[in-house]
Design a protein around this motif. Structure first.
Motif, mmCIF file in Angstrom:
data_model
loop_
_atom_site.group_PDB
_atom_site.id
_atom_site.type_symbol
_atom_site.label_atom_id
_atom_site.label_comp_id
_atom_site.label_asym_id
_atom_site.label_seq_id
_atom_site.Cartn_x
_atom_site.Cartn_y
_atom_site.Cartn_z
ATOM 1 N N ALA A 111 50.407 38.913 40.826
ATOM 2 C CA ALA A 111 49.391 37.880 40.614
ATOM 3 C C ALA A 111 48.167 38.146 41.496
ATOM 4 C CB ALA A 111 49.975 36.498 40.917
ATOM 5 N N LEU A 112 48.394 38.650 42.700
ATOM 6 C CA LEU A 112 47.288 38.963 43.600
ATOM 7 C C LEU A 112 46.418 40.082 43.030
ATOM 8 C CD1 LEU A 112 45.931 38.345 46.291
ATOM 9 C CD2 LEU A 112 47.512 39.946 47.378
ATOM 10 N N VAL A 113 47.042 41.090 42.429
ATOM 11 C CA VAL A 113 46.275 42.159 41.788
ATOM 12 C C VAL A 113 45.420 41.561 40.672
ATOM 13 C CG1 VAL A 113 46.395 44.278 40.404
ATOM 14 C CG2 VAL A 113 47.936 43.978 42.359
ATOM 15 N N ASP A 114 46.025 40.704 39.854
ATOM 16 C CA ASP A 114 45.301 40.102 38.731
ATOM 17 C C ASP A 114 44.154 39.211 39.194
ATOM 18 O OD1 ASP A 114 46.766 41.273 36.664
ATOM 19 O OD2 ASP A 114 48.246 39.654 36.634
ATOM 20 N N SER A 115 44.417 38.374 40.195
ATOM 21 C CA SER A 115 43.426 37.377 40.593
ATOM 22 C C SER A 115 42.339 37.916 41.514
ATOM 23 C CB SER A 115 44.111 36.186 41.267
ATOM 24 O OG SER A 115 44.707 36.591 42.498
ATOM 25 N N SER A 116 42.644 38.959 42.268
ATOM 26 C CA SER A 116 41.686 39.445 43.265
ATOM 27 C C SER A 116 40.672 40.425 42.698
ATOM 28 C CB SER A 116 42.430 40.120 44.418
ATOM 29 O OG SER A 116 43.014 41.334 43.978
ATOM 30 N N GLY A 117 41.019 41.062 41.592
ATOM 31 C CA GLY A 117 40.135 42.091 41.062
ATOM 32 C C GLY A 117 40.237 43.396 41.840
ATOM 33 N N LYS A 118 41.155 43.444 42.792
ATOM 34 C CA LYS A 118 41.365 44.656 43.586
ATOM 35 C C LYS A 118 42.337 45.575 42.872
ATOM 36 C CE LYS A 118 40.629 42.234 47.922
ATOM 37 N NZ LYS A 118 41.204 41.817 49.188
ATOM 38 N N THR A 119 42.333 46.822 43.282
ATOM 39 C CA THR A 119 43.261 47.782 42.694
ATOM 40 C C THR A 119 44.669 47.541 43.237
ATOM 41 O OG1 THR A 119 42.976 49.409 44.443
ATOM 42 C CG2 THR A 119 41.441 49.533 42.565
ATOM 43 N N VAL A 120 45.646 48.079 42.519
ATOM 44 C CA VAL A 120 47.031 48.001 42.979
ATOM 45 C C VAL A 120 47.149 48.645 44.363
ATOM 46 C CG1 VAL A 120 49.382 48.823 42.536
ATOM 47 C CG2 VAL A 120 48.007 47.933 40.653
ATOM 48 N N THR A 121 46.490 49.764 44.551
ATOM 49 C CA THR A 121 46.545 50.467 45.840
ATOM 50 C C THR A 121 45.997 49.605 46.966
ATOM 51 O OG1 THR A 121 46.319 52.580 44.694
ATOM 52 C CG2 THR A 121 45.833 52.570 47.049
ATOM 53 N N ALA A 122 44.866 48.929 46.728
ATOM 54 C CA ALA A 122 44.259 48.080 47.756
ATOM 55 C C ALA A 122 45.166 46.903 48.101
ATOM 56 C CB ALA A 122 42.893 47.585 47.289
ATOM 57 N N VAL A 123 45.742 46.278 47.096
ATOM 58 C CA VAL A 123 46.641 45.139 47.345
ATOM 59 C C VAL A 123 47.886 45.608 48.086
ATOM 60 C CG1 VAL A 123 48.128 43.416 46.232
ATOM 61 C CG2 VAL A 123 45.774 43.752 45.430
ATOM 62 N N ALA A 124 48.445 46.729 47.677
ATOM 63 C CA ALA A 124 49.632 47.265 48.348
ATOM 64 C C ALA A 124 49.323 47.551 49.816
ATOM 65 C CB ALA A 124 50.115 48.528 47.646
ATOM 66 N N ARG A 125 48.177 48.125 50.076
ATOM 67 C CA ARG A 125 47.780 48.423 51.449
ATOM 68 C C ARG A 125 47.686 47.133 52.268
ATOM 69 N NH1 ARG A 125 42.912 50.745 50.648
ATOM 70 N NH2 ARG A 125 43.931 52.630 49.886
ATOM 71 N N GLU A 126 47.072 46.096 51.689
ATOM 72 C CA GLU A 126 46.939 44.807 52.377
ATOM 73 C C GLU A 126 48.306 44.194 52.683
ATOM 74 O OE1 GLU A 126 44.437 42.109 50.247
ATOM 75 O OE2 GLU A 126 42.723 43.469 50.315
ATOM 76 N N LEU A 127 49.242 44.369 51.756
ATOM 77 C CA LEU A 127 50.580 43.789 51.936
ATOM 78 C C LEU A 127 51.487 44.683 52.776
ATOM 79 C CD1 LEU A 127 51.175 42.456 48.308
ATOM 80 C CD2 LEU A 127 50.544 41.133 50.335
ATOM 81 N N GLY A 128 51.048 45.897 53.034
ATOM 82 C CA GLY A 128 51.846 46.823 53.827
ATOM 83 C C GLY A 128 53.030 47.398 53.072
ATOM 84 N N ILE A 129 52.844 47.582 51.757
ATOM 85 C CA ILE A 129 53.926 48.132 50.945
ATOM 86 C C ILE A 129 53.445 49.400 50.247
ATOM 87 C CG2 ILE A 129 55.020 45.887 50.593
ATOM 88 C CD1 ILE A 129 53.796 45.846 47.767
ATOM 89 N N ASN A 130 54.379 50.167 49.710
ATOM 90 C CA ASN A 130 54.066 51.380 48.978
ATOM 91 C C ASN A 130 53.421 51.003 47.651
ATOM 92 O OD1 ASN A 130 54.224 53.741 47.369
ATOM 93 N ND2 ASN A 130 55.960 54.471 48.576
ATOM 94 N N SER A 131 52.373 51.703 47.284
ATOM 95 C CA SER A 131 51.642 51.346 46.060
ATOM 96 C C SER A 131 52.369 51.759 44.776
ATOM 97 C CB SER A 131 50.246 51.959 46.071
ATOM 98 O OG SER A 131 50.324 53.365 46.064
ATOM 99 N N GLU A 132 53.156 52.821 44.807
ATOM 100 C CA GLU A 132 53.779 53.302 43.561
ATOM 101 C C GLU A 132 54.788 52.313 42.969
ATOM 102 O OE1 GLU A 132 52.646 55.716 41.579
ATOM 103 O OE2 GLU A 132 51.093 55.725 43.107
#
Length: 93
Positions: free
Chosen positions: A19-40
């Motif tokens: 939902a954060l990827v959808d609502s923020s307009g950020k890429t999956v990679t950027a959201v994963a980085r913010e959450l401290g998780i692996n993007s793949e």
């Protein structure tokens, strides 16, 4: 080299990340980085969520359709086994 240990997240966490990827307009990679998780893994879950929302490529199965296909294949296998058992039983009659 990949780790033999894979961290598991709750379904709620995964839904929130998608939902954060959808609502923020950020890429999956950027959201994963913010959450401290692996993007793949997040990218894979996000892709499945898109397909389940009907936003996938033509012919891609939703999660519900994949589950139904598994169920139908299992039923088919069980019915074929039953037919084979009955066929062998009638051969001995």
């Amino acid at each position: 080299m990949g780790s033999a240990y894979t961290k598991r997240y709750t379904e709620e966490f995964e839904r929130d990340a998608i939902a954060l990827v959808d609502s923020s307009g950020k890429t999956v990679t950027a959201v994963a980085r913010e959450l401290g998780i692996n993007s793949e893994p997040l990218r894979g879950r996000y892709r499945k969520a898109e397909v389940d929302r009907g936003e996938g490529q033509p012919g891609e199965l939703t999660g519900a359709e994949r589950e139904e296909l598994r169920r139908l294949r299992r039923e088919d296998r069980e019915q074929r086994q039953t037919i084979e058992i009955l066929r062998k039983a009638t051969a001995f009659s």
